[in-house]
Design a protein around this motif. Structure first.
Motif, PDB file in Angstrom:
ATOM      1  N   VAL A 260       0.888  -1.177  -0.034  1.00  0.00           N
ATOM      2  CA  VAL A 260       0.005  -0.107   0.156  1.00  0.00           C
ATOM      3  C   VAL A 260       1.109   1.250  -0.113  1.00  0.00           C
ATOM      4  N   PHE A 261       1.836   1.324   1.111  1.00  0.00           N
ATOM      5  CA  PHE A 261       2.838   2.515   0.932  1.00  0.00           C
ATOM      6  C   PHE A 261       4.099   2.273   0.475  1.00  0.00           C
ATOM      7  N   ALA A 262       4.586   2.147  -0.529  1.00  0.00           N
ATOM      8  CA  ALA A 262       5.792   1.614  -0.866  1.00  0.00           C
ATOM      9  C   ALA A 262       7.123   2.264  -0.389  1.00  0.00           C
ATOM     10  N   PRO A 263       8.059   1.342   0.179  1.00  0.00           N
ATOM     11  CA  PRO A 263       9.258   2.052   0.635  1.00  0.00           C
ATOM     12  C   PRO A 263       9.888   2.787  -0.355  1.00  0.00           C
ATOM     13  N   LYS A 264      10.648   3.600   0.106  1.00  0.00           N
ATOM     14  CA  LYS A 264      11.231   4.668  -1.019  1.00  0.00           C
ATOM     15  C   LYS A 264      12.438   3.859  -2.098  1.00  0.00           C
ATOM     16  N   ASP A 265      13.133   2.773  -1.465  1.00  0.00           N
ATOM     17  CA  ASP A 265      13.874   1.956  -2.337  1.00  0.00           C
ATOM     18  C   ASP A 265      13.426   1.084  -3.368  1.00  0.00           C
ATOM     19  N   LYS A 266      12.090   0.793  -2.944  1.00  0.00           N
ATOM     20  CA  LYS A 266      11.015  -0.136  -3.812  1.00  0.00           C
ATOM     21  C   LYS A 266      10.650   0.794  -4.953  1.00  0.00           C
ATOM     22  N   ILE A 267      10.395   2.020  -4.631  1.00  0.00           N
ATOM     23  CA  ILE A 267       9.937   2.950  -5.639  1.00  0.00           C
ATOM     24  C   ILE A 267      11.014   3.242  -6.608  1.00  0.00           C
ATOM     25  N   GLY A 268      12.124   3.342  -5.917  1.00  0.00           N
ATOM     26  CA  GLY A 268      13.277   3.571  -6.696  1.00  0.00           C
ATOM     27  C   GLY A 268      13.673   2.573  -7.751  1.00  0.00           C
ATOM     28  N   ASP A 269      13.718   1.209  -7.381  1.00  0.00           N
ATOM     29  CA  ASP A 269      13.772   0.063  -8.110  1.00  0.00           C
ATOM     30  C   ASP A 269      12.909   0.034  -9.209  1.00  0.00           C
ATOM     31  N   TRP A 270      11.593   0.443  -8.768  1.00  0.00           N
ATOM     32  CA  TRP A 270      10.361   0.324  -9.945  1.00  0.00           C
ATOM     33  C   TRP A 270      10.745   1.462 -10.825  1.00  0.00           C
ATOM     34  N   LEU A 271      11.159   2.499 -10.630  1.00  0.00           N
ATOM     35  CA  LEU A 271      11.215   3.673 -11.483  1.00  0.00           C
ATOM     36  C   LEU A 271      12.463   3.141 -12.540  1.00  0.00           C
ATOM     37  N   GLU A 272      13.447   2.588 -11.993  1.00  0.00           N
ATOM     38  CA  GLU A 272      14.572   2.067 -12.828  1.00  0.00           C
ATOM     39  C   GLU A 272      14.021   1.142 -13.748  1.00  0.00           C
ATOM     40  N   SER A 273      13.187   0.151 -13.354  1.00  0.00           N
ATOM     41  CA  SER A 273      12.714  -0.709 -14.248  1.00  0.00           C
ATOM     42  C   SER A 273      11.913  -0.427 -15.095  1.00  0.00           C
ATOM     43  N   TYR A 274      11.143   0.661 -14.909  1.00  0.00           N
ATOM     44  CA  TYR A 274      10.140   1.247 -15.800  1.00  0.00           C
ATOM     45  C   TYR A 274      10.652   2.002 -17.048  1.00  0.00           C
ATOM     46  N   VAL A 275      11.814   2.669 -16.668  1.00  0.00           N
ATOM     47  CA  VAL A 275      12.805   3.221 -17.536  1.00  0.00           C
ATOM     48  C   VAL A 275      13.275   2.298 -18.683  1.00  0.00           C
ATOM     49  N   SER A 276      13.681   0.986 -18.237  1.00  0.00           N
ATOM     50  CA  SER A 276      14.245  -0.085 -19.184  1.00  0.00           C
ATOM     51  C   SER A 276      12.828  -0.653 -19.855  1.00  0.00           C
ATOM     52  N   VAL A 277      11.825  -1.067 -19.101  1.00  0.00           N
ATOM     53  CA  VAL A 277      10.820  -1.564 -19.964  1.00  0.00           C
ATOM     54  C   VAL A 277      10.230  -0.416 -21.065  1.00  0.00           C
ATOM     55  N   MET A 278       9.676   0.414 -20.437  1.00  0.00           N
ATOM     56  CA  MET A 278       9.291   1.510 -21.569  1.00  0.00           C
ATOM     57  C   MET A 278       9.912   2.244 -22.269  1.00  0.00           C
ATOM     58  N   GLU A 279      11.682   1.930 -22.191  1.00  0.00           N
ATOM     59  CA  GLU A 279      12.452   2.371 -23.286  1.00  0.00           C
ATOM     60  C   GLU A 279      12.536   3.796 -23.358  1.00  0.00           C
ATOM     61  N   VAL A 280      12.463   4.499 -22.026  1.00  0.00           N
ATOM     62  CA  VAL A 280      12.378   5.889 -21.808  1.00  0.00           C
ATOM     63  C   VAL A 280      14.048   6.304 -22.319  1.00  0.00           C
ATOM     64  N   PRO A 281      14.101   7.393 -22.984  1.00  0.00           N
ATOM     65  CA  PRO A 281      15.247   7.686 -23.415  1.00  0.00           C
ATOM     66  C   PRO A 281      15.887   8.492 -22.194  1.00  0.00           C
ATOM     67  N   TYR A 282      17.140   8.053 -21.427  1.00  0.00           N
ATOM     68  CA  TYR A 282      17.276   8.730 -20.310  1.00  0.00           C
ATOM     69  C   TYR A 282      18.850   8.739 -20.097  1.00  0.00           C
ATOM     70  N   TRP A 283      19.478   9.988 -19.699  1.00  0.00           N
ATOM     71  CA  TRP A 283      20.620  10.098 -19.309  1.00  0.00           C
ATOM     72  C   TRP A 283      20.789  10.243 -17.670  1.00  0.00           C
ATOM     73  N   SER A 284      21.517   9.204 -17.081  1.00  0.00           N
ATOM     74  CA  SER A 284      21.928   9.446 -15.711  1.00  0.00           C
ATOM     75  C   SER A 284      23.035  10.113 -15.591  1.00  0.00           C
ATOM     76  N   ASN A 285      23.371  10.578 -14.485  1.00  0.00           N
ATOM     77  CA  ASN A 285      24.775  11.544 -14.251  1.00  0.00           C
ATOM     78  C   ASN A 285      24.794  12.519 -15.196  1.00  0.00           C
ATOM     79  N   ALA A 286      23.784  13.102 -15.451  1.00  0.00           N
ATOM     80  CA  ALA A 286      23.861  14.276 -16.428  1.00  0.00           C
ATOM     81  C   ALA A 286      22.913  15.555 -15.833  1.00  0.00           C
TER      82      ALA A 286
END
Lengths: 610, 610
Positions: B244-270
């Motif tokens: 119900v209330f996702a821990p911050k690191d779990k949301i972090g992992d989800w966002l990272e997976s989401y970028v991969s799965v949805m092929e979001v063009p994304y630069w880290s460290n930028a």
């Protein structure tokens, strides 16, 4: 309505009344432990497929006699009750189809009933019972999902991340997995996700550097041959933006994300090198090479999820050491990039052979396919339209057939008569794609439709080989762009493949797209040949057709169910099977983990060792 | 039925007939370009919220006069047609609610109509029109999903992976993104996913090493304060196993997976370091520090997705350089681990302050909270039950209220009267949680319910601050486990915080949980202060309540809609807003990319510069 009042509705009653009456009658017979009455409610030719609900096994019994045997052995311990329709039954062509739920002493199940009229009475023609959850061990999903944040304050509690780290540090070191899953492709991952959800301490190990590498490392043109609706994993479906036939690297990335999102306990770069069972401790000892470090694991259960294809099979031919070019099995084929302008000979004429020939041709290699025996080919579009469309498609979704429902429909068709449902589908394909097949035959390609013309899916279930789902390369053979020759390979020379008729095929690269052996080869390697022989052949139905010797088994040999080897399980198959049957394998393991009694009815005898 | 026959149904007709008649009448008036007739169909007090369907803006017009103005400016170019009910309308308390779709010259839309009786006739009380797709540019989803594998054979075609690699190598080097999104949290990622789907060349850049680090780097006890049903991203929903209330690191992992799965063009460290607009070229020049390398990007549109919270605000107090302990803003707080047994002073009494106080106390720090002004507190359970339960919950899902539907319901409630819907909810909470509030007041905590008692969500929209969603830490203040003092901080000494009443609070660590400034502070930093001033304040409704000065704006200032600065857009908000409004922002950008005319009606004037 009293207990003695007959409930079987008249045959002109609507489907709803007929199904409801049969279920009520059947439940009454079961509750009364009246096995004769219950078995008499089945048609003279009928099939009850039970998936761990009554039998703690995957088995199909036939006819009233089979029902009687099953109930005699299982009724008392199962204590079935509460058979309840879940949606309006339908009637089509004299068959009433009804969906229902039920309870057992330990769990809750879902079933599908098909009724037909026999001698003026409704009787079960097919009956599927599946267990989908264990009472008191319901999965934390939906309304039972975890809260995540722990509201309130308490000293020194840990965060999700800290608990994940701590689990990761201890697992396999100071704590042992109850289940060790060897192989982290779709099968291992799906099972790992389910076991995580069920709270069974588990570990999936895989030799590749990253989850998904099982797909990434394959030949570069590979896309899934099955469409997206058929390929979902448990819990997390592909988004509706997902391509129909996903490219291998995209599936690889999905599996990697899935492991993260579903918190599958997973070791990459970890290869099991030896496994031994100890009768005394009731544990396996599994030696694992983890990133070069020797780790010993002591799981209670060992699951092989190393691929239903088993180990790569390369025919014993002379000259493998003499040949100067590249030679490899299709599973090690790197793709066409290095072979531009080279002469390639591909041995075999099934899926991998066609895919590899096509990609080599596209990259300007000179390609020869060696067909050794006849092949069944279906066009991907036709397979989608006629083979899968009613169950797995946008059309099916629009008609309310979810993936979960489609899986149960599929599971409800008894293997014994499945070919009867399949034959007309392939007759239709032969008709609509006649030009296509004519072109192939004119090019000299040896075509078949399976021993009984039942087509692709039966070949897949019976032998796991012998077909190509055409995504375009068949036309290259028909047109002669890919050269077709027939024969058996006898030897390689320095620069050619020699066939049994003496023909020499000059070659810079030779690809053996010659298939795979039975999965129990993995067991022979990891445990020992004796255990592999005791386990016996995996996959196949015992249909007595080519490469699937009888006797009739009723279910896929050794898959997802108890085997002749204690605490050893086989898991695998395509994405559909990995998704669906991982549920039942996970529940079997969960029940054992919780100490729930799991009396296995009629453990399948072993008829073939490989 | 002829054109002249009146269509408005009698008031005792069922809801369906009333809604259908109103829509037909309205469409007829629109088609006839009879603006007087159309505007007279709105109640004397009424609200038409248009989300880019008519106005290419997000705006709410009021009353028949507002409707007349909107239509006079937009009707000809919009050419609305085909208003069609999509589900049976409902009637409740004299209000008929109807869902409909419609078309415009360039797209397809969804709307929600609420009818009331005025002087014996049905008139629109609220009217929502939203555009959800552009004709000829429908998203490749579901039945339009890509095929993936390209069936057939062609020389030298590339694989998905090769195309991905090639895009990745060229993007920002030899090819330029049409849209540059600065900030890769949930807002930037959701927008990036939509733009990818719409085929708009885009790039999301973020200064952190990995997607999801925006969450990972925050204080370790952080969990989402909004429940899972409210938090889905576009396209890919959380599985039903999600907490119900996702821990911050779990949301972090989800966002990272989401970028991969949805092929979001994304630069880290930028990190973008400078942006200038060129009127001549119609492009931005954006200097980016990418892993230490200076890269210059030339996007046509620049989107700030740097967080609706804006830049961290630390009050100007003396002695920051004198204090010997740790001092930081809440956004830089590392969590409690280093502060066991230490004296912590947390300045502020909103969400972050409470979360941080709670975690410090749990880790055996000695904690003091400095309350500077009154705070609105609601218990998380009560907010879920009374505030969100009808729209975002398992209960809502069971009632057929999907996330997408809930988003539109929410969007259909005009901001002008939203507080009227909210006040009773918070009255209810005050009542059921009376003991909780009494305890806090007895402890001396300054409570409020917003200027007009409209509670949390209005505070969020008006000022984005001033509240705590209690997940447990309020009780620590009520019990005195966390010491509460009041006042303003005037300075720090070597080892203490000094308040305006002279009280000294000894401290080893000082956390300024003192909130954030307006988002346009980011623009001042990256572009220049003049441009930030021209853009003006972001967020807030102009309600004339605390920290939300009038005049009334009707919509959130500058969010997701054209701004006074050409080709500059502001995106952000919670997960719900990032999900829903990214659709409209993406469509606005897509339309411009495709050269579709987007005449903006009534660009909002700027009343406040910060």
């Amino acid at each position: 309505m009293t207990d003695t009042e007959p409930r079987t509705a008249t045959l002109d009653a609507p489907a709803h009344a007929r199904a409801e009456a049969w279920l009520a009658d059947f439940e009454e017979a079961l509750t009364a432990h009246d096995i004769d009455r219950a078995s008499a409610m089945f048609a003279p030719t009928s099939f009850w497929r039970d998936v761990i609900a009554f039998s703690w096994n995957l088995l199909t019994v036939e006819d009233p006699d089979g029902v009687r045997d099953l109930l005699a052995a299982t009724l008392a311990s199962t204590a079935p009750a509460g058979l309840t329709l879940t949606e309006p039954p339908t009637e089509d062509g004299g068959v009433v189809t009804a969906w229902f739920t039920f309870e057992t002493a330990v769990g809750r199940g879902t079933g599908v009933l098909r009724l037909i009229e026999v001698d003026g009475r409704d009787r079960a023609w097919t009956f599927l019972t599946t267990l989908h959850e264990l009472k008191g061990h319901e999965e934390p999903r939906g309304t039972r999902r975890p809260k995540g944040a722990e509201h309130g304050s308490s000293k020194n509690r840990s965060t999700w991340m800290e608990r994940r780290r701590s689990e990761s540090v201890s697992l396999g070191r100071t704590t042992q997995p109850y289940v060790l899953v060897i192989g982290g492709g779709q099968g291992g991952i799906a099972l790992g996700a389910r076991l995580r959800q069920l709270g069974v301490p588990s570990l999936v190990i895989d030799k590749h550097p990253r989850p998904g590498d099982q797909w990434r490392r394959r030949y570069k043109s590979l896309c899934l041959h099955d469409p997206v609706w058929y390929d979902h994993l448990p819990y997390l479906k592909f988004p509706d933006t997902w391509p129909v036939f996903a490219p291998k690297d995209k599936i690889g990335d999905w599996l990697e994300s899935y492991v993260s999102v579903m918190e599958v306990p997973y070791w990459s770069n970890a290869e099991a090198t030896r496994a031994t069972w100890s009768e005394e401790t009731g544990e396996w000892t599994v030696e694992v090479d983890k990133d070069g470090e020797a780790v010993v694991l002591r799981p209670t259960h060992l699951v092989f999820a190393t691929g239903m294809s088993g180990k790569a099979r390369v025919p014993e031919v002379e000259g493998l050491d003499v040949f100067r070019g590249d030679v490899h099995h299709s599973s090690d084929h790197p793709g066409p990039d290095a072979y531009r302008g080279k002469r390639a000979v591909v041995i075999g004429s099934n899926n991998s052979a066609f895919d590899i020939c096509g990609a080599l041709w596209e990259n300007d290699a000179d390609v020869t396919m060696v067909q050794r025996s006849s092949t069944h080919i279906v066009r991907s579009e036709s397979l989608m339209e006629y083979g899968l469309g009613d169950l797995y498609s946008e059309r099916a979704l629009a008609a309310g057939v979810t993936t979960e429902k489609a899986d149960l429909v599929f599971a409800s068709l008894p293997y014994r008569i499945l070919h009867e449902f399949q034959i007309p589908i392939y007759e239709k394909m032969a008709q609509v794609d006649k030009d296509f097949y004519d072109r192939l035959e004119r090019a000299g390609f040896w075509l078949d439709w399976g021993d009984d013309d039942s087509g692709l899916f039966m070949k897949y279930l019976r032998r796991g080989s012998g077909y190509y789902i055409d995504v375009g390369a068949a036309d290259l053979v028909a047109s002669g762009d890919v050269r077709l020759v027939h024969g058996q390979v006898t030897r390689l020379t320095e620069d050619a493949v020699v066939l049994d008729d003496g023909v020499e095929l000059p070659a810079d690269v030779v690809v053996f797209a010659t298939g795979y052996s039975s999965m129990n080869g993995w067991v022979a390697d990891l445990v020992d040949p004796e255990t592999a022989a005791r386990l016996g052949k995996c996959w196949g139905l015992g249909s007595g057709t080519t490469k699937d010797p009888g006797p009739w088994e009723g279910e896929l040999r050794n898959m997802w169910k108890p085997t002749a080897v204690d605490n050893l399980w086989m898991h695998g198959g395509n994405l559909h099977q990995s998704r669906h049957y991982s549920l039942y394998l996970a529940l079997q393991l969960k029940a054992r983990f919780e100490g729930i009694k799991t009396p296995v009815h009629r453990l399948a005898p072993v008829h073939h060792t490989e």
